[in-house]
Design a protein around this motif. Structure first.
Motif, PDB file in Angstrom:
ATOM      1  N   SER A 198      -4.481  -0.590  -7.050  1.00 45.67           N
ATOM      2  CA  SER A 198      -4.879   0.807  -7.271  1.00 45.67           C
ATOM      3  C   SER A 198      -6.180   0.895  -8.057  1.00 45.67           C
ATOM      4  O   SER A 198      -7.029   1.745  -7.782  1.00 45.67           O
ATOM      5  CB  SER A 198      -3.763   1.586  -7.972  1.00 45.67           C
ATOM      6  OG  SER A 198      -3.396   0.961  -9.156  1.00 45.67           O
ATOM      7  N   LEU A 235     -13.972   2.509  -3.065  1.00 43.79           N
ATOM      8  CA  LEU A 235     -14.226   3.521  -2.043  1.00 43.79           C
ATOM      9  C   LEU A 235     -15.273   4.522  -2.502  1.00 43.79           C
ATOM     10  O   LEU A 235     -15.251   4.989  -3.639  1.00 43.79           O
ATOM     11  CB  LEU A 235     -12.932   4.255  -1.689  1.00 43.79           C
ATOM     12  CG  LEU A 235     -11.795   3.368  -1.165  1.00 43.79           C
ATOM     13  CD1 LEU A 235     -10.583   4.222  -0.828  1.00 43.79           C
ATOM     14  CD2 LEU A 235     -12.211   2.531   0.002  1.00 43.79           C
ATOM     15  N   VAL A 269       0.659   2.192  -3.961  1.00 42.47           N
ATOM     16  CA  VAL A 269      -0.560   3.002  -3.997  1.00 42.47           C
ATOM     17  C   VAL A 269      -0.306   4.395  -3.395  1.00 42.47           C
ATOM     18  O   VAL A 269      -1.214   5.213  -3.347  1.00 42.47           O
ATOM     19  CB  VAL A 269      -1.716   2.277  -3.262  1.00 42.47           C
ATOM     20  CG1 VAL A 269      -3.045   2.986  -3.448  1.00 42.47           C
ATOM     21  CG2 VAL A 269      -1.863   0.850  -3.748  1.00 42.47           C
ATOM     22  N   VAL A 271      -8.055  -3.113   1.237  1.00 40.14           N
ATOM     23  CA  VAL A 271      -9.136  -2.142   1.014  1.00 40.14           C
ATOM     24  C   VAL A 271      -9.589  -1.543   2.349  1.00 40.14           C
ATOM     25  O   VAL A 271      -9.840  -0.336   2.446  1.00 40.14           O
ATOM     26  CB  VAL A 271     -10.314  -2.796   0.254  1.00 40.14           C
ATOM     27  CG1 VAL A 271     -11.554  -1.913   0.282  1.00 40.14           C
ATOM     28  CG2 VAL A 271      -9.911  -3.098  -1.181  1.00 40.14           C
ATOM     29  N   ARG A 302      -8.033   6.862   4.403  1.00 44.30           N
ATOM     30  CA  ARG A 302      -8.643   7.947   3.617  1.00 44.30           C
ATOM     31  C   ARG A 302      -9.982   8.407   4.183  1.00 44.30           C
ATOM     32  O   ARG A 302     -10.579   9.351   3.677  1.00 44.30           O
ATOM     33  CB  ARG A 302      -8.814   7.480   2.167  1.00 44.30           C
ATOM     34  CG  ARG A 302      -7.468   7.272   1.475  1.00 44.30           C
ATOM     35  CD  ARG A 302      -7.626   6.817   0.059  1.00 44.30           C
ATOM     36  NE  ARG A 302      -6.336   6.688  -0.597  1.00 44.30           N
ATOM     37  CZ  ARG A 302      -6.150   6.124  -1.783  1.00 44.30           C
ATOM     38  NH1 ARG A 302      -7.174   5.633  -2.456  1.00 44.30           N
ATOM     39  NH2 ARG A 302      -4.935   6.049  -2.301  1.00 44.30           N
ATOM     40  N   VAL A 305     -16.312   1.859   2.160  1.00 47.92           N
ATOM     41  CA  VAL A 305     -16.397   0.957   1.020  1.00 47.92           C
ATOM     42  C   VAL A 305     -17.875   0.823   0.651  1.00 47.92           C
ATOM     43  O   VAL A 305     -18.740   0.871   1.519  1.00 47.92           O
ATOM     44  CB  VAL A 305     -15.815  -0.426   1.402  1.00 47.92           C
ATOM     45  CG1 VAL A 305     -15.991  -1.438   0.295  1.00 47.92           C
ATOM     46  CG2 VAL A 305     -14.346  -0.290   1.783  1.00 47.92           C
ATOM     47  N   ALA A 313      -6.943   1.060   3.401  1.00 47.58           N
ATOM     48  CA  ALA A 313      -7.057   2.272   2.582  1.00 47.58           C
ATOM     49  C   ALA A 313      -8.314   3.056   2.935  1.00 47.58           C
ATOM     50  O   ALA A 313      -8.287   4.288   3.019  1.00 47.58           O
ATOM     51  CB  ALA A 313      -7.056   1.904   1.102  1.00 47.58           C
ATOM     52  N   SER A 314      -9.410   2.361   3.170  1.00 43.83           N
ATOM     53  CA  SER A 314     -10.665   3.009   3.543  1.00 43.83           C
ATOM     54  C   SER A 314     -10.516   3.755   4.868  1.00 43.83           C
ATOM     55  O   SER A 314     -10.986   4.883   5.019  1.00 43.83           O
ATOM     56  CB  SER A 314     -11.773   1.956   3.644  1.00 43.83           C
ATOM     57  OG  SER A 314     -12.922   2.469   4.260  1.00 43.83           O
ATOM     58  N   LEU A 370      -9.063   0.197  -5.616  1.00 39.69           N
ATOM     59  CA  LEU A 370      -9.375   1.305  -4.703  1.00 39.69           C
ATOM     60  C   LEU A 370     -10.169   2.404  -5.407  1.00 39.69           C
ATOM     61  O   LEU A 370     -11.007   3.060  -4.777  1.00 39.69           O
ATOM     62  CB  LEU A 370      -8.087   1.869  -4.091  1.00 39.69           C
ATOM     63  CG  LEU A 370      -7.343   0.916  -3.160  1.00 39.69           C
ATOM     64  CD1 LEU A 370      -6.084   1.558  -2.632  1.00 39.69           C
ATOM     65  CD2 LEU A 370      -8.225   0.427  -2.033  1.00 39.69           C
ATOM     66  N   GLN A 371      -9.944   2.591  -6.702  1.00 42.56           N
ATOM     67  CA  GLN A 371     -10.722   3.576  -7.448  1.00 42.56           C
ATOM     68  C   GLN A 371     -12.193   3.192  -7.517  1.00 42.56           C
ATOM     69  O   GLN A 371     -13.080   4.045  -7.525  1.00 42.56           O
ATOM     70  CB  GLN A 371     -10.168   3.714  -8.866  1.00 42.56           C
ATOM     71  CG  GLN A 371      -8.832   4.422  -8.931  1.00 42.56           C
ATOM     72  CD  GLN A 371      -8.214   4.362 -10.309  1.00 42.56           C
ATOM     73  OE1 GLN A 371      -8.867   3.961 -11.279  1.00 42.56           O
ATOM     74  NE2 GLN A 371      -6.958   4.765 -10.416  1.00 42.56           N
ATOM     75  N   LEU A 415       0.830  -1.214   0.000  1.00 43.58           N
ATOM     76  CA  LEU A 415       0.000   0.000   0.000  1.00 43.58           C
ATOM     77  C   LEU A 415       0.864   1.264   0.000  1.00 43.58           C
ATOM     78  O   LEU A 415       0.566   2.231  -0.691  1.00 43.58           O
ATOM     79  CB  LEU A 415      -0.936   0.006   1.216  1.00 43.58           C
ATOM     80  CG  LEU A 415      -2.168  -0.885   1.114  1.00 43.58           C
ATOM     81  CD1 LEU A 415      -2.777  -1.124   2.485  1.00 43.58           C
ATOM     82  CD2 LEU A 415      -3.197  -0.298   0.170  1.00 43.58           C
TER      83      LEU A 415
END
Length: 196
Positions: A187, A194, A83, A113, A120, A124, A116-117, A190-191, A79
């Motif tokens: 990547s 989220l 990313v 995920v 950021r 999700v 990252a969620s 993730l686009q 990550l």
């Protein structure tokens, strides 16, 4: 694999363990993702939660509950490097809800995920589940028994499932009511995963 619960009268079978593991899930909470995993030949959906907080230590902590610690280190490195997710100053905590120990790499995608969620602070999509192994260059790798995994996701009301694009040729016919989103890299996932 059988799942049992201790009640007042003794041990009773849990007829739908996936449903039990997801019973108290908050659908739009950042840092939560659903993994479609296998216990033996039985597919299970489990919630993976991640929390990232600013560290007070020179070396940030990594705490894994329900997944392998070394796997968590690998995923945080991917990550960070692939990313550009800034984790060098964050403690990262992972928890698989229900006390389940997930040993297969097919849960990698849900763990990444969820992290990252959480970082950021974007939830999700609530109707989305994840299955896939993550390689060191951030690519998604195929896992086994996809059809059984997808059927379990549909049974629990999920409308979309993210899986490695390379694995989709294993599927003869996707289950009705499930959109399978094939991705090649983390990547790309993730686009799509989220909420904006």
């Amino acid at each position: 694999v059988g799942v049992f619960e201790m009640v007042e009268k003794g041990m009773v079978e849990v007829p739908n363990p996936s449903e039990a593991f997801l019973a108290e899930r908050q659908a739009n909470a950042p840092g939560s993702a659903i993994a479609v995993t296998m216990e033996g030949t039985r597919p299970l959906l489990v919630e993976v939660q991640a929390l990232a907080s600013d560290t007070t230590f020179p070396n940030p902590r990594r705490t894994a509950n329900g997944i392998d610690y070394n796997r968590l280190l690998l995923l945080t490195a991917v990550l960070s490097r692939r990313v550009n997710l800034k984790l060098h100053d964050k403690d990262v905590f992972i928890n698989v809800i229900g006390g389940l120990q997930v040993d297969e790499p097919a849960a990698d995608l849900a763990v990444a995920v969820a992290i990252a969620s959480g970082v950021r602070d974007r939830p999700v999509h609530a109707d989305m589940a994840f299955v896939g192994e993550i390689g060191l260059s951030g690519e998604l790798r195929a896992v086994s028994q996809l059809e059984a995994r997808f059927k379990e996701a549909v049974k629990l009301g999920f409308k979309r499932c993210v899986a490695p694009k390379s694995a989709l040729k294993q599927i003869s016919k996707p289950p009705e009511g499930l959109e399978i989103i094939g991705c090649r890299s983390l990547s790309e996932v993730l686009q799509k995963a989220l909420v904006k």
